[in-house]
Design an enzyme around this catalytic site. Sequence first.
Site, PDB file in Angstrom:
ATOM      1  CB  SER A  21      -1.078   0.019   1.500  1.00  0.00           C
ATOM      2  OG  SER A  21       0.002   0.163   2.542  1.00  0.00           O
ATOM      3  N   GLY A  22       0.248   2.447  -0.275  1.00  0.00           N
ATOM      4  CA  GLY A  22       0.692   3.771  -0.023  1.00  0.00           C
ATOM      5  C   GLY A  22       2.309   3.828  -0.620  1.00  0.00           C
ATOM      6  CB  VAL A  69      10.404  -6.026   8.806  1.00  0.00           C
ATOM      7  CG1 VAL A  69      10.111  -5.852   7.363  1.00  0.00           C
ATOM      8  CG2 VAL A  69       9.364  -5.208   9.422  1.00  0.00           C
ATOM      9  CE1 TYR A 161       6.445   6.184  11.632  1.00  0.00           C
ATOM     10  CE2 TYR A 161       6.695   8.569  11.735  1.00  0.00           C
ATOM     11  CZ  TYR A 161       6.684   7.613  11.018  1.00  0.00           C
ATOM     12  OH  TYR A 161       6.614   7.601   9.748  1.00  0.00           O
ATOM     13  CE  LYS A 165       9.432   5.773   9.759  1.00  0.00           C
ATOM     14  NZ  LYS A 165       9.706   4.840   8.867  1.00  0.00           N
ATOM     15  CB  THR A 196      -0.247   6.619   2.567  1.00  0.00           C
ATOM     16  OG1 THR A 196       0.413   7.028   4.111  1.00  0.00           O
ATOM     17  CG2 THR A 196       0.897   7.249   1.674  1.00  0.00           C
TER      18      THR A 196
HETATM   19  P1  NDP Z   1       0.997   2.509   4.590  1.00  0.00           P
HETATM   20  O1  NDP Z   1       0.362   2.002   5.986  1.00  0.00           O
HETATM   21  O2  NDP Z   1       0.191   2.893   3.614  1.00  0.00           O
HETATM   22  O3  NDP Z   1       2.007   1.258   4.274  1.00  0.00           O
HETATM   23  C1  NDP Z   1       2.847   0.714   5.273  1.00  0.00           C
HETATM   24  C2  NDP Z   1       3.365  -0.660   4.498  1.00  0.00           C
HETATM   25  O4  NDP Z   1       4.267  -1.031   5.435  1.00  0.00           O
HETATM   26  C3  NDP Z   1       2.373  -1.459   4.142  1.00  0.00           C
HETATM   27  O5  NDP Z   1       2.821  -2.012   3.104  1.00  0.00           O
HETATM   28  C4  NDP Z   1       2.635  -2.744   5.268  1.00  0.00           C
HETATM   29  O6  NDP Z   1       2.288  -3.888   4.574  1.00  0.00           O
HETATM   30  C5  NDP Z   1       4.084  -2.444   5.805  1.00  0.00           C
HETATM   31  N1  NDP Z   1       4.386  -3.081   6.705  1.00  0.00           N
HETATM   32  C6  NDP Z   1       3.688  -2.835   8.079  1.00  0.00           C
HETATM   33  N2  NDP Z   1       4.398  -3.579   8.976  1.00  0.00           N
HETATM   34  C7  NDP Z   1       5.069  -4.559   8.437  1.00  0.00           C
HETATM   35  C8  NDP Z   1       5.840  -5.563   8.671  1.00  0.00           C
HETATM   36  N3  NDP Z   1       5.762  -6.005   9.869  1.00  0.00           N
HETATM   37  N4  NDP Z   1       6.391  -6.616   7.651  1.00  0.00           N
HETATM   38  C9  NDP Z   1       6.407  -5.988   6.397  1.00  0.00           C
HETATM   39  N5  NDP Z   1       5.591  -4.955   5.784  1.00  0.00           N
HETATM   40  C10 NDP Z   1       5.091  -4.151   6.720  1.00  0.00           C
HETATM   41  O7  NDP Z   1       1.893   3.827   4.931  1.00  0.00           O
HETATM   42  P2  NDP Z   1       2.875   4.576   4.061  1.00  0.00           P
HETATM   43  O8  NDP Z   1       2.849   4.248   2.605  1.00  0.00           O
HETATM   44  O9  NDP Z   1       2.439   5.878   4.560  1.00  0.00           O
HETATM   45  O10 NDP Z   1       4.244   4.239   5.013  1.00  0.00           O
HETATM   46  C11 NDP Z   1       5.383   3.715   3.973  1.00  0.00           C
HETATM   47  C12 NDP Z   1       6.607   4.332   4.798  1.00  0.00           C
HETATM   48  O11 NDP Z   1       6.738   5.628   4.611  1.00  0.00           O
HETATM   49  C13 NDP Z   1       6.624   4.021   6.541  1.00  0.00           C
HETATM   50  O12 NDP Z   1       7.929   3.479   6.743  1.00  0.00           O
HETATM   51  C14 NDP Z   1       6.226   5.304   7.035  1.00  0.00           C
HETATM   52  O13 NDP Z   1       6.752   5.432   8.386  1.00  0.00           O
HETATM   53  C15 NDP Z   1       7.093   6.325   6.113  1.00  0.00           C
HETATM   54  N6  NDP Z   1       6.428   7.538   6.016  1.00  0.00           N
HETATM   55  C16 NDP Z   1       5.090   7.874   5.944  1.00  0.00           C
HETATM   56  C17 NDP Z   1       4.542   9.185   5.827  1.00  0.00           C
HETATM   57  C18 NDP Z   1       3.302   9.573   5.723  1.00  0.00           C
HETATM   58  O14 NDP Z   1       3.017  10.665   5.860  1.00  0.00           O
HETATM   59  N7  NDP Z   1       2.405   8.721   5.180  1.00  0.00           N
HETATM   60  C19 NDP Z   1       5.600  10.458   6.405  1.00  0.00           C
HETATM   61  C20 NDP Z   1       6.891   9.863   6.707  1.00  0.00           C
HETATM   62  C21 NDP Z   1       7.265   8.452   6.457  1.00  0.00           C
HETATM   63  P3  NDP Z   1       1.523  -5.204   5.227  1.00  0.00           P
HETATM   64  O15 NDP Z   1       0.562  -4.411   6.310  1.00  0.00           O
HETATM   65  O16 NDP Z   1       0.801  -5.774   4.072  1.00  0.00           O
HETATM   66  O17 NDP Z   1       2.608  -5.880   5.928  1.00  0.00           O
END
Ligand code: NDP
Length: 257
Positions: A21-22, A69, A161, A165, A196
């Site tokens: 996602s995202g 992870v 969080y 980071k 997202t």
């Molecule tokens: P989403 O919640 O859309 O995506 C998070 C992703 O991480 C999902 O694909 C989820 O997949 C995966 N994930 C979570 N836990 C695990 C795990 N244990 N093992 C494998 N995959 C995992 O959020 P974003 O796209 O926004 O976030 C992506 C990254 O960007 C993150 O690291 C976030 O901290 C960072 N970020 C986001 C910001 C924002 O404003 N959106 C700002 C700054 C940083 P699944 O659940 O299928 O495992």
Amino acid sequence: MNLQALFGLDGRVALVSGASSGIGLHLAKTLAGAGAAVALAARRTDRLDAAVAELVAAGHRACAVPLDVTRSETIGPAFDAAESALGGGIGILVNNAGILYAGRFVDQDEAEVSRVLDTNLKGAFLVAQTAARRMARAGGGAIINVASTAGLRAAGFLSSYAASKAALIQLTRVMALELAGKGVRVNAVCPGNIETDMHQTFRDGGLEETLLKRIPQRRFGQPADLDGAVLLLASDAGRYMTGTAIPVDGGQTLSWM
Ligand code: NDP
């Protein structure tokens, strides 16, 4: 100047964690569009399968690999499966999987602290380590850790969080130092507020208006706003860059006073 040679990723093999996602899903498509064969990794494999079907139908090389992870025993097999399906060593890692916890420092219970640190820090560490070992053996590669502006400035309600980071940014620098001699470049991107599923927490909390006031460009980011920085760091265009942490945040880390 040949921009395709500079920014293109033809013949490269990439793995994106958190690609269900995202930001991760979007960046997997971006890397594929630039010519890389891409492994999409996460826990929700149904979503990965759907994205891979779309990419393959569009003529790209892609595969889905299960990865949690926080379960270290899934990391090596995810890389093995990706390399075997795509027929080459992973040369680009977008280390993106992450979760958010928003709440006051005094209220966060131990289980939540562990969940955030195990995913965002220890998980990212182990995934990067697996990639780095393979890249070093193969003669080089590019690792892009997806950190956050929360790792660069203090933002309320994000204690674990933000700590995870900030630590990821510091890890990026140490990795860059230790791996430069092996041809592995390690950099971080620090997104601001990107719309997202994760951003939904702020929307649900009625915080969007307050957040927007902090962003000089007065808009939230989209996953596509990260394309430039990530392609730069993944490609030969970024060949002399390592150990950086690049904010992509509409100016959120800046302040008038
Ligand atoms: P989403 O919640 O859309 O995506 C998070 C992703 O991480 C999902 O694909 C989820 O997949 C995966 N994930 C979570 N836990 C695990 C795990 N244990 N093992 C494998 N995959 C995992 O959020 P974003 O796209 O926004 O976030 C992506 C990254 O960007 C993150 O690291 C976030 O901290 C960072 N970020 C986001 C910001 C924002 O404003 N959106 C700002 C700054 C940083 P699944 O659940 O299928 O495992």
